[in-house]
Design a protein around this motif. Structure first.
Motif: not given
Ligand SMILES: Nc1ncnc2c1ncn2[C@@H]1O[C@H](COP(=O)(O)OP(=O)(O)OP(=O)(O)O)[C@@H](O)[C@H]1O
Ligand SMILES: N[C@@H](CCO)C(=O)O
Length: 322
Positions: A175-183, A265-273
């Protein structure tokens, strides 16, 4: 023994005449690997000093192979140290052997580094960034077949085999990854063809110098950052605990950044990734363990290793991108 289709020098006598390599003079089965039959092949001549690897695909069909094999050819032509597929005299890279798809590729020198130090991680980071840039103009497109869609589809199939705690983690992470990927942050990430499985056992070293990487059969188009996360989750962890080693993470990320600078953008996405990279292998290992395919050949890898890594990434932020 990971040779599932037996091949002898006699079998190759006629077959190899379609290649500009002369006769096969040596053939030795390779014992590691769980998906395909691989052989070291020596030939009378050829552009790679007669040293090749013959792979017979046990699970992939002819129509599934062009993306992977042409990507290797594309990267090899651009100087990335990957196995170069050899075309036959008709220009075909994939041909039938014993009724299965087969390829001949150049043999890489060196051996795996299973106890990597920062110097090895820096080599991997540098090569990964070069690979991403070199693949940018690759003409074929195939999504990462082990990406979000596959997680969403596969998670329900493994849930019945899990404890309550495991099932809760799997549900909440998908669920977390689905939401993250939709952002919006995710949508703006740079993407292109990625290796998506650049583990320690898929890279060769000669001393401290990286001499090549192989096993492109999970490659697909995805975010570059995802590929970095998958790579860090293997190269920079303490295998017993899943905890990241800061010196190895720094070395890998700094070397990557020198070749292809990270974006905001990559810095912001690093932990979820990093969590996404852990989820992918937890789920595929659970799937292989509980729902083995009919043609599955050897013991699956331990899923709990990536469950530990996922829990660790959720609990404890990794060093940030440079
Ligand atoms: N081009 C190459 N040059 C040198 N060695 C190679 C090459 N390709 C494969 N190998 C050797 O063959 C082994 C098996 O290859 P590979 O990992 O691609 O097989 P696989 O069946 O797809 O395995 P897995 O799915 O477990 O990664 C590697 O560990 C490596 O030692
Ligand atoms: N690298 C994968 C195996 C598929 O190559 C894993 O460790 O689960």
């Amino acid at each position: 023994m990971a040779v599932f289709t037996a091949v002898s020098l006699d079998d190759l006598h006629q077959w190899i005449k379609q290649y500009p390599l002369g006769q096969a003079v040596g053939l030795e089965g390779i014992s590691s690997g769980i998906d395909n039959s691989n052989f070291f092949l020596n030939t009378e001549h050829g552009p790679h000093s007669g040293q090749y690897v013959l792979t017979i695909f046990e699970n992939l069909r002819f129509d599934q192979l062009p993306f992977y094999v042409k990507l290797m050819a594309h990267l090899a032509e651009r100087g990335i140290p990957v196995p170069a597929p050899v075309p036959n005299t008709d220009g075909d890279l994939v041909v039938a052997l014993h009724g299965k798809p087969a390829i001949i590729v150049s043999r890489l020198q060196g051996s795996s580094q299973l106890d990597p130090q920062p110097v090895h991680c820096a080599e991997v980071g540098r090569m990964l960034a070069r690979m991403h840039l070199a693949a940018q103009d690759f003409a074929l497109h195939q999504p990462n077949l082990r990406g979000l869609d596959w997680w969403v589809e596969t998670a329900p199939a493994v849930l019945p085999y899990l404890s309550e705690a495991e099932a809760a983690l799997l549900r909440s992470e998908v669920a977390y990854q689905s939401e993250f990927a939709a952002g919006a942050t995710y949508a703006d990430l740079a993407r292109g063809p990625v290796h998506a499985d650049l583990f320690r056992n898929n890279v060769m070293f000669e001393g401290e110098r990286l001499s090549g990487c192989f096993d492109f059969y999970f490659a697909g188009v995805d975010t570059w950052l995802y590929d970095v996360a998958v790579t860090v989750n293997d190269w920079c962890v303490d295998l017993a605990t899943g905890v990241l080693d800061a010196a190895r993470v720094r070395a890998l990320l700094d070397a990557y950044h020198e070749v292809r600078p990270f974006t905001d953008d990559e810095r912001a996405a690093w932990q979820p990734m990093l969590r996404a990279g852990a989820l992918r292998f937890w789920l595929s290992r659970l799937y292989d363990l509980h729902l083995p395919r009919a043609a599955e050949l050897l013991t699956p890898h331990d899923p709990t290793h990536f469950e530990r890594i996922l829990r660790e990434r959720i609990a404890c932020p990794a060093p940030n991108l440079p």
